[in-house]
Design a protein around this motif. Structure first.
Motif, PDB file in Angstrom:
ATOM      1  N   TYR A 243       0.813  -1.217   0.000  1.00  0.00           N
ATOM      2  CA  TYR A 243       0.000   0.000   0.000  1.00  0.00           C
ATOM      3  C   TYR A 243       0.847   1.269   0.000  1.00  0.00           C
ATOM      4  CZ  TYR A 243      -4.297  -2.648   0.817  1.00  0.00           C
ATOM      5  OH  TYR A 243      -5.366  -3.493   0.681  1.00  0.00           O
TER       6      TYR A 243
ATOM      7  N   ILE B  89      -4.355  -3.935  -5.509  1.00  0.00           N
ATOM      8  CA  ILE B  89      -4.882  -2.919  -4.594  1.00  0.00           C
ATOM      9  C   ILE B  89      -6.001  -2.182  -5.315  1.00  0.00           C
ATOM     10  CG2 ILE B  89      -4.352  -0.820  -3.302  1.00  0.00           C
ATOM     11  CD1 ILE B  89      -1.501  -1.840  -2.974  1.00  0.00           C
TER      12      ILE B  89
ATOM     13  N   PRO C 233      -5.323   6.007   1.907  1.00  0.00           N
ATOM     14  CA  PRO C 233      -6.110   5.322   0.875  1.00  0.00           C
ATOM     15  C   PRO C 233      -7.585   5.715   0.927  1.00  0.00           C
ATOM     16  CG  PRO C 233      -4.645   3.783   1.977  1.00  0.00           C
ATOM     17  CD  PRO C 233      -4.576   5.066   2.752  1.00  0.00           C
TER      18      PRO C 233
ATOM     19  N   GLY D 194      -6.337  -0.009  10.301  1.00  0.00           N
ATOM     20  CA  GLY D 194      -5.231   0.460   9.477  1.00  0.00           C
ATOM     21  C   GLY D 194      -3.904   0.063  10.093  1.00  0.00           C
ATOM     22  N   HIS D 195      -2.843   0.237   9.321  1.00  0.00           N
ATOM     23  CA  HIS D 195      -1.531  -0.189   9.797  1.00  0.00           C
ATOM     24  C   HIS D 195      -0.936   0.777  10.809  1.00  0.00           C
ATOM     25  CE1 HIS D 195       2.341  -2.064   9.916  1.00  0.00           C
ATOM     26  NE2 HIS D 195       2.939  -0.971   9.483  1.00  0.00           N
TER      27      HIS D 195
ATOM     28  N   ALA E  43     -13.480  -3.801   5.702  1.00  0.00           N
ATOM     29  CA  ALA E  43     -12.251  -3.030   5.528  1.00  0.00           C
ATOM     30  C   ALA E  43     -12.132  -2.070   6.713  1.00  0.00           C
ATOM     31  CB  ALA E  43     -12.285  -2.252   4.223  1.00  0.00           C
TER      32      ALA E  43
ATOM     33  N   VAL F 131     -12.410   1.555   0.813  1.00  0.00           N
ATOM     34  CA  VAL F 131     -11.137   0.933   0.461  1.00  0.00           C
ATOM     35  C   VAL F 131     -11.242  -0.578   0.688  1.00  0.00           C
ATOM     36  CG1 VAL F 131      -9.842   3.007   1.119  1.00  0.00           C
ATOM     37  CG2 VAL F 131     -10.100   1.140   2.773  1.00  0.00           C
ATOM     38  N   ASP F 132     -10.215  -1.306   0.203  1.00  0.00           N
ATOM     39  CA  ASP F 132     -10.188  -2.758   0.396  1.00  0.00           C
ATOM     40  C   ASP F 132      -9.141  -3.175   1.426  1.00  0.00           C
ATOM     41  OD1 ASP F 132      -7.929  -2.109  -1.064  1.00  0.00           O
ATOM     42  OD2 ASP F 132      -8.104  -3.786  -2.463  1.00  0.00           O
ATOM     43  N   ASP F 133      -8.608  -2.221   2.164  1.00  0.00           N
ATOM     44  CA  ASP F 133      -7.519  -2.467   3.105  1.00  0.00           C
ATOM     45  C   ASP F 133      -8.062  -3.089   4.394  1.00  0.00           C
ATOM     46  OD1 ASP F 133      -5.256  -2.413   4.668  1.00  0.00           O
ATOM     47  OD2 ASP F 133      -4.673  -0.378   4.099  1.00  0.00           O
TER      48      ASP F 133
ATOM     49  N   ARG G  96      -6.064  -4.240   6.986  1.00  0.00           N
ATOM     50  CA  ARG G  96      -5.071  -4.246   8.055  1.00  0.00           C
ATOM     51  C   ARG G  96      -5.657  -3.722   9.363  1.00  0.00           C
ATOM     52  NH1 ARG G  96      -0.255  -1.042   5.238  1.00  0.00           N
ATOM     53  NH2 ARG G  96      -2.066   0.193   4.590  1.00  0.00           N
TER      54      ARG G  96
ATOM     55  N   SER H 127      -8.283  -4.257  10.925  1.00  0.00           N
ATOM     56  CA  SER H 127      -9.675  -3.817  10.885  1.00  0.00           C
ATOM     57  C   SER H 127     -10.429  -4.259  12.141  1.00  0.00           C
ATOM     58  CB  SER H 127     -10.386  -4.391   9.661  1.00  0.00           C
ATOM     59  OG  SER H 127     -11.765  -4.063   9.707  1.00  0.00           O
TER      60      SER H 127
END
Length: 442
Positions: free
Chosen positions: A31, A67, A175, A277-278, A341, A346-348, A350, A352
């Motif tokens: 990402y 992504i 993102p 998120g990260h 997500a 978004v498709d992230d 991390r 979540s």
């Protein structure tokens, strides 16, 4: 070692970078790494992308994107311009700049796990040469660049600041936010020496509209942590306020909207089912861990962490009470989670909080399903496992569930249809502002 003067090595590298003749190596094509690689490629730099995942390497080399917000057309354009991805770390010797964009998670004890950074660095150390710059972008605690990268980078006899240059420049990606792109987000840059800083400014100065130089790598590392701790603490505050307001019968979203009309001294933060998120759920613990080395206890940061980590349980508690009021038990109930997500659109996945909500529901005996237009199949994750695919939303589908839990407020959801057909919606995002019998705010 090189027999050229120290100033000449730096000057030649700076000239290569500013004239866009340098080869840019991006280590970690996720990402953070992908948008950066695409930006450098757009500017005419030769880009080498490195990743240990051969499937990802093949995918990118074939002009495909993994992504959602990065279109395949952008990958194809970069490939046509000369971007190449590889799992062969020995090719780092070809690059003039090596930008490290690898994960920095927490271990099971919520302590920093720098293994991705240290193992990545050790893998390319044998191939380092004079006239390169190494930049770490991964979020970490103050002192990481000096304590972990410096001894490794200089282990082969190269002198940092003379033969090779060391920089810390934290990633800043958001993102799903169309208001900002890689080049429009100001870039903080810190160098191990003044020469390192000048090289770092030259590296990013072509690609980013505004460079923000700081006096050291430590200052740059602390800057990133402050940014994210600021958000974590304020989200913790508003999550606690949500609980108090709910007990008092007050709509916290109405209160926040009203407070946000003050033109000074207030910034609106909104509650939710937890942090995702990260960065935001992880970064505060990097500082609390490092602070203990100095005999300090960061109570404020740790308290906000406790509050935010408790939010998934708070949401599930609301599900339990909502079902009880309808003479149902959570065990055996069908529960649909909307949005898995970590943030909208978004498709992230991390960190979540939606996934923790799903696990808590499953562990309590509920039959759990999910719907997310950005995540068609539940992905493989290190710590979480569900063998599920996204459920298509229809009036009949919605009505078949005993409870619907809104955890991520994607724009693609038909909220009117959901409200009209759901037996009960537990809304953790404040989407439904108007009171309704089947809407429960969480």
């Amino acid at each position: 070692m090189t027999d050229k003067s120290n100033d000449t090595v730096a000057a030649e590298l700076i000239e290569k970078l500013t004239s866009r003749k340098a080869i840019i190596g991006i280590i970690g094509m996720g990402y953070v790494g992908q948008p950066l690689a695409l930006r450098f490629s757009q500017l005419g730099y030769k880009v080498l992308g490195f990743d240990i995942d051969q499937k990802k390497v093949d995918l990118l080399n074939n002009g495909q994107s993994d992504i959602e917000h990065i279109p395949a057309s952008a990958i194809k354009a970069a490939n046509a311009a000369g971007m190449e991805c590889t799992a062969d770390i020995s090719r780092t010797s070809e690059a003039d700049a090596l930008i490290i964009c690898v994960p920095t998670p927490l271990n099971k004890y919520r302590e920093p796990d720098l293994s991705f950074v240290t193992e990545t660095t050790e893998s390319f150390v044998p191939y380092l040469r004079a006239g390169q710059v190494v930049s770490l972008e991964s979020t970490t605690y103050p002192g990481t660049t000096e304590e972990e990268l410096l001894p490794r980078v200089s282990s082969g006899g190269l002198t940092v600041g003379e033969d090779i240059f060391l920089v810390y420049s934290p990633e800043r990606e958001d993102p799903g936010n169309a208001n900002f792109t890689t080049n429009t987000i100001p870039k903080v840059v810190g160098g191990h020496t003044p020469a390192c800083l000048e090289v770092g400014k030259a590296l990013y100065g072509q690609a980013i509209d505004r460079i923000v130089p700081v006096t050291s790598t430590k200052a740059a590392e602390m800057t990133k942590l402050l940014e994210n701790i600021h958000r974590a603490v304020n989200i913790g505050l508003v999550n606690e306020m949500k609980i108090v307001a709910d007990r008092m019968g007050i709509d916290i979203f109405e209160v926040i909207d009203a407070a946000a009309t003050k033109p000074f001294g207030f910034t609106a933060y909104y509650p939710g089912p937890g942090l995702g998120g990260h960065c935001i759920p992880i970064d505060p613990f990097y500082l609390t861990w490092k602070a203990r080395e100095y005999g300090l206890h960061t109570r404020f940061i740790e308290l906000s962490g406790e509050i935010n980590r408790a939010m998934p349980e708070y949401v599930v508690g609301k599900v339990v009470r909502s079902l009880n009021e309808r003479r149902k038990s959570l065990m055996g109930s069908k529960v649909l989670v909307l949005g898995i997500a970590y943030k909208k659109n978004v498709d992230d996945m991390r960190e979540s909080p939606s996934v923790e909500v799903m696990e808590l529901l499953r562990d309590a005996g509920a039959e759990v399903a999910y719907s997310d237009p950005h995540v068609p199949v539940f992905p493989k994750m290190r710590e979480h496992k569900f063998d599920l695919s996204s459920v298509a939303l229809t009036p009949e589908t919605i009505a078949s569930y005993d409870a619907v839990v809104l955890t991520t407020d994607h724009a693609k959801f038909d909220y009117d249809m959901i409200r009209a057909n759901a037996q009960v919606v537990i809304d953790s995002r404040g989407v439904y502002r108007a009171p309704a019998e089947n809407i429960v705010k969480a």
